[in-house]
Design an enzyme around this catalytic site. Structure first.
Site, PDB file in Angstrom:
ATOM      1  N   SER A 166     -75.343  29.128 -37.336  1.00 13.24           N
ATOM      2  CA  SER A 166     -74.550  29.876 -36.355  1.00 13.24           C
ATOM      3  C   SER A 166     -75.140  31.241 -36.003  1.00 13.24           C
ATOM      4  O   SER A 166     -74.836  31.794 -34.956  1.00 13.24           O
ATOM      5  CB  SER A 166     -73.111  30.057 -36.862  1.00 13.24           C
ATOM      6  OG  SER A 166     -73.074  30.934 -37.965  1.00 13.24           O
ATOM      7  N   LYS A 185     -70.957  36.904 -39.084  1.00 13.59           N
ATOM      8  CA  LYS A 185     -70.933  36.903 -37.625  1.00 13.59           C
ATOM      9  C   LYS A 185     -71.237  38.315 -37.128  1.00 13.59           C
ATOM     10  O   LYS A 185     -71.306  39.272 -37.896  1.00 13.59           O
ATOM     11  CB  LYS A 185     -69.558  36.469 -37.083  1.00 13.59           C
ATOM     12  CG  LYS A 185     -69.063  35.121 -37.574  1.00 13.59           C
ATOM     13  CD  LYS A 185     -69.869  33.952 -37.054  1.00 13.59           C
ATOM     14  CE  LYS A 185     -69.350  32.631 -37.631  1.00 13.59           C
ATOM     15  NZ  LYS A 185     -70.230  31.497 -37.273  1.00 13.59           N
TER      16      LYS A 185
END
Length: 322
Positions: free
Chosen positions: A134, A200
């Site tokens: 990701s 993230k």
């Protein structure tokens, strides 16, 4: 991990205190009692090592426990304990003293190192392993990195209180945080993410209005400039559509339920939502292959563990994280 190290340190400290008590009461003078004590020591210290290593090699918080490794570790601990039992029963007085001295030195070393490591990991630095694609190519699968837990302030144990921050959270920061799941029954991105650590990049701050159009993030009505770290695939996009009931949409998003209704469409068409107070909007750099705030909602401030800091392994990937 810091909780596990602290638990191991407490176990070894308690064992050391109990041993001193037994010595004071002359309970370890016979070969039989000493042999059982030595066997217990070997089993406890090796089991603690297996307990820690099982999680270290398992890939991260929230990952399923590797039971096969744990079972083999316990079998090894039992085998060494039996060996220690047999050796202790044959030991002379001088040999018993040498064995006990060595065992207590190991016990003292383990509990002291455990306490120090748990404090360092709780307040300052934590190791983390990248489990998915990701954040590619800023961070790739298998990267081992250090997380700076002090940069946003020290957290008072068992509270949400922080103090001493020398940097404020800002857009562009790469953060490591515990997934915002209330319990194991909460389903996001195809399964339960309860207890897992995520990494993230911060996209929006508390009070910001966020939308995603054709896969691109918009904040406060403006499309964010494309950055070098962003990765997109040549995909057929879901056209952006305005939601009818914005209040219900906002509530579902804040309750981490939105992806259960709209699924993969949220990758390309999302919002508008307003980031709640003391929360943040985070996305992966690999925008088309990231389970992030588009799907499961805002990141609460108390869930943020720290700022991704430095990749230390593999050697050809060593770098400061930006």
């Amino acid at each position: 991990m810091e909780q596990r190290l602290f638990a191991v340190a407490c176990i070894m400290y308690a064992f050391t205190l109990f041993t001193r008590y037994l010595n004071k009461k002359n309970k370890l003078n016979s070969n039989t009692s000493f042999a059982w004590w030595h066997a217990s020591f070997l089993f406890i210290i090796l089991s603690c090592a297996v307990y820690v290593l099982t999680f270290v090699m398992g890939g991260g918080a929230g990952e399923p426990l590797n039971w096969s490794r744990l079972v083999w570790g316990i079998v090894l601990s039992l085998g060494c304990a039996i060996y220690g039992l047999l050796k202790g029963k044959k030991a002379t007085d001088d040999k018993r003293k040498k064995i006990m001295k060595a065992d207590l030195e190991w016990s003292n070393t383990v509990y002291f190192a455990g306490f120090v490591a748990s404090v360092v990991m709780f307040f300052f630095i934590q190791a983390f392993k990248i489990p998915s694609a990701s954040m590619r190519y800023t961070l790739v699968e298998g990267d081992h990195l250090f997380v700076n837990k002090a940069v946003y302030g020290f957290r008072v144990p068992f509270t949400k209180v922080r103090f001493g921050a020398y940097e404020q959270i800002k857009p562009g920061d790469i953060i490591v945080f515990q997934f915002p799941a209330k319990d194991r029954s909460q389903q996001n991105c195809g399964g339960s993410q309860y207890g897992k650590d995520f990494v993230k990049r911060i996209i929006a701050m508390p009070g910001d209005t966020v939308q995603v159009k054709n896969g691109r993030p918009w904040v406060n009505g403006k499309e964010l400039p494309k950055q070098d770290y962003e990765v997109y695939e040549d995909l057929e996009r879901v056209p952006y559509f305005e939601v009818d009931d914005k209040e219900e949409y906002q509530n579902l998003w804040e309750d981490h339920l939105l992806d259960n209704y709209l699924g993969i469409e949220l990758r390309d068409s999302f919002g508008p939502v307003v980031v709640p107070e003391n929360s943040y909007f985070a996305m992966g750099d690999n925008r088309d292959n990231s389970c992030d705030s588009r799907f499961w909602g805002p990141v609460p401030r108390e869930n943020i563990k720290g700022k991704a800091w430095f990749v230390h392994w593999p050697l050809n990937r060593i770098h400061w994280i930006k």
